[in-house]
Design a protein around this motif. Sequence first.
Motif, PDB file in Angstrom:
ATOM      1  N   LEU A  29       0.791  -1.179   0.036  1.00 29.83           N
ATOM      2  CA  LEU A  29      -0.034   0.008  -0.044  1.00 29.83           C
ATOM      3  C   LEU A  29       0.925   1.266  -0.052  1.00 29.83           C
ATOM      4  CD1 LEU A  29      -2.323  -1.383   2.807  1.00 29.83           C
ATOM      5  CD2 LEU A  29      -2.945  -1.134   0.383  1.00 29.83           C
ATOM      6  N   VAL A  30       0.342   2.435  -0.555  1.00 26.95           N
ATOM      7  CA  VAL A  30       0.535   3.438  -0.604  1.00 26.95           C
ATOM      8  C   VAL A  30      -0.455   4.303   0.119  1.00 26.95           C
ATOM      9  CG1 VAL A  30       1.734   5.708  -1.781  1.00 26.95           C
ATOM     10  CG2 VAL A  30       2.483   3.378  -2.537  1.00 26.95           C
ATOM     11  N   LEU A  31      -0.225   5.063   1.241  1.00 23.60           N
ATOM     12  CA  LEU A  31      -1.048   5.572   2.198  1.00 23.60           C
ATOM     13  C   LEU A  31      -0.883   7.092   1.487  1.00 23.60           C
ATOM     14  CD1 LEU A  31      -1.322   4.046   5.436  1.00 23.60           C
ATOM     15  CD2 LEU A  31      -2.616   3.341   3.217  1.00 23.60           C
ATOM     16  N   ALA A  32      -1.939   8.067   1.110  1.00 19.89           N
ATOM     17  CA  ALA A  32      -1.828   9.479   0.786  1.00 19.89           C
ATOM     18  C   ALA A  32      -2.567  10.328   1.632  1.00 19.89           C
ATOM     19  CB  ALA A  32      -1.715   9.673  -0.635  1.00 19.89           C
ATOM     20  N   GLY A  33      -2.279  10.989   2.400  1.00 18.31           N
ATOM     21  CA  GLY A  33      -3.083  11.900   3.267  1.00 18.31           C
ATOM     22  C   GLY A  33      -2.309  12.962   3.812  1.00 18.31           C
ATOM     23  N   ARG A  34      -3.290  13.745   4.495  1.00 16.44           N
ATOM     24  CA  ARG A  34      -2.739  14.995   5.204  1.00 16.44           C
ATOM     25  C   ARG A  34      -2.251  14.780   6.706  1.00 16.44           C
ATOM     26  NH1 ARG A  34      -8.429  17.967   3.765  1.00 16.44           N
ATOM     27  NH2 ARG A  34      -8.877  16.189   5.558  1.00 16.44           N
ATOM     28  N   ASP A  35      -2.542  13.427   7.282  1.00 20.10           N
ATOM     29  CA  ASP A  35      -1.988  13.231   8.841  1.00 20.10           C
ATOM     30  C   ASP A  35      -1.018  12.259   8.818  1.00 20.10           C
ATOM     31  OD1 ASP A  35      -1.942  12.783  11.336  1.00 20.10           O
ATOM     32  OD2 ASP A  35      -3.831  12.626  11.613  1.00 20.10           O
ATOM     33  N   LEU A  36       0.164  12.752   8.413  1.00 18.78           N
ATOM     34  CA  LEU A  36       1.409  11.816   8.243  1.00 18.78           C
ATOM     35  C   LEU A  36       1.493  11.037   9.583  1.00 18.78           C
ATOM     36  CD1 LEU A  36       3.378  11.049   6.114  1.00 18.78           C
ATOM     37  CD2 LEU A  36       5.008  12.723   6.994  1.00 18.78           C
ATOM     38  N   PRO A  37       1.473  11.374  10.639  1.00 23.04           N
ATOM     39  CA  PRO A  37       1.542  10.481  11.980  1.00 23.04           C
ATOM     40  C   PRO A  37       0.563   9.479  12.209  1.00 23.04           C
ATOM     41  CG  PRO A  37       1.774  12.999  12.645  1.00 23.04           C
ATOM     42  CD  PRO A  37       1.480  12.798  11.263  1.00 23.04           C
ATOM     43  N   ALA A  38      -0.703   9.921  11.748  1.00 23.99           N
ATOM     44  CA  ALA A  38      -1.929   8.656  11.719  1.00 23.99           C
ATOM     45  C   ALA A  38      -1.301   7.573  10.469  1.00 23.99           C
ATOM     46  CB  ALA A  38      -3.254   9.460  11.361  1.00 23.99           C
ATOM     47  N   MET A  39      -0.780   8.199   9.607  1.00 23.41           N
ATOM     48  CA  MET A  39      -0.665   7.147   8.282  1.00 23.41           C
ATOM     49  C   MET A  39       0.465   6.193   9.000  1.00 23.41           C
ATOM     50  SD  MET A  39      -1.059   9.116   4.853  1.00 23.41           S
ATOM     51  CE  MET A  39       0.008  10.634   5.041  1.00 23.41           C
ATOM     52  N   HIS A  40       1.445   6.646   9.455  1.00 22.90           N
ATOM     53  CA  HIS A  40       2.515   6.090  10.092  1.00 22.90           C
ATOM     54  C   HIS A  40       2.379   4.919  11.011  1.00 22.90           C
ATOM     55  CE1 HIS A  40       5.661   8.032   7.928  1.00 22.90           C
ATOM     56  NE2 HIS A  40       5.708   9.037   8.486  1.00 22.90           N
ATOM     57  N   PHE A  41       1.137   5.320  11.932  1.00 19.39           N
ATOM     58  CA  PHE A  41       0.866   4.432  12.850  1.00 19.39           C
ATOM     59  C   PHE A  41      -0.019   3.345  12.303  1.00 19.39           C
ATOM     60  CE2 PHE A  41      -2.753   3.106  15.746  1.00 19.39           C
ATOM     61  CZ  PHE A  41      -1.895   2.698  16.893  1.00 19.39           C
ATOM     62  N   LEU A  42      -0.919   3.695  11.161  1.00 17.10           N
ATOM     63  CA  LEU A  42      -1.753   2.573  10.453  1.00 17.10           C
ATOM     64  C   LEU A  42      -0.674   1.674   9.737  1.00 17.10           C
ATOM     65  CD1 LEU A  42      -4.180   1.244   9.802  1.00 17.10           C
ATOM     66  CD2 LEU A  42      -4.401   2.960   8.023  1.00 17.10           C
ATOM     67  N   ALA A  43       0.255   2.370   9.118  1.00 17.61           N
ATOM     68  CA  ALA A  43       1.240   1.718   8.264  1.00 17.61           C
ATOM     69  C   ALA A  43       2.069   0.557   9.166  1.00 17.61           C
ATOM     70  CB  ALA A  43       2.422   2.595   7.622  1.00 17.61           C
ATOM     71  N   ALA A  44       2.379   1.104  10.406  1.00 14.03           N
ATOM     72  CA  ALA A  44       3.116   0.241  11.297  1.00 14.03           C
ATOM     73  C   ALA A  44       2.317  -1.068  11.708  1.00 14.03           C
ATOM     74  CB  ALA A  44       3.611   0.630  12.477  1.00 14.03           C
ATOM     75  N   ASP A  45       0.868  -0.721  12.039  1.00 19.52           N
ATOM     76  CA  ASP A  45       0.078  -1.771  12.246  1.00 19.52           C
ATOM     77  C   ASP A  45      -0.234  -2.924  11.178  1.00 19.52           C
ATOM     78  OD1 ASP A  45      -2.134  -3.044  13.956  1.00 19.52           O
ATOM     79  OD2 ASP A  45      -3.440  -2.152  12.694  1.00 19.52           O
ATOM     80  N   LEU A  46      -0.325  -2.393   9.895  1.00 24.18           N
ATOM     81  CA  LEU A  46      -0.324  -3.039   8.973  1.00 24.18           C
ATOM     82  C   LEU A  46       0.628  -4.014   8.702  1.00 24.18           C
ATOM     83  CD1 LEU A  46      -2.385  -0.692   6.252  1.00 24.18           C
ATOM     84  CD2 LEU A  46      -3.481  -2.612   7.706  1.00 24.18           C
TER      85      LEU A  46
END
Length: 121
Positions: A29-46
């Motif tokens: 996945l490539v997550l694109a969005g405004r909230d980089l910390p939230a994306m990093h948190f989800l990325a680590a979980d996934l």
Amino acid sequence: MPTALITGGHGGIGREASRHLAAHYGWDLVLAGRDLPAMHFLAADLQAQHRVQVTSVEMDVASLVSVREGSQQLTAMVQAGTVGRRLRCSATRARSSAGRSGTARTGTSSPSRPTASVISS
């Protein structure tokens, strides 16, 4: 394995789509969005739960400047091999088209398997 680009991938429908593609199909996945910390948190979980590669790109799709910057960053990642060349965008191939009667109809795709259009191969 394909890589899906998901805008707004850190919240709401985008987050659930990210989880679904990782859990059921093993897509990177490539997550694109405004909230980089939230994306990093989800990325680590996934990554921990599903052993998929997840990359985050800060991008505000309401800002053309931000979309262009994110696009340049993503292009550089594909060219460098950081993101797989089988990058896919959009959640479905279903497209509206006007029939002869003038009413719109929408194509369908299999609910058991996602489809997407390849933007780099």
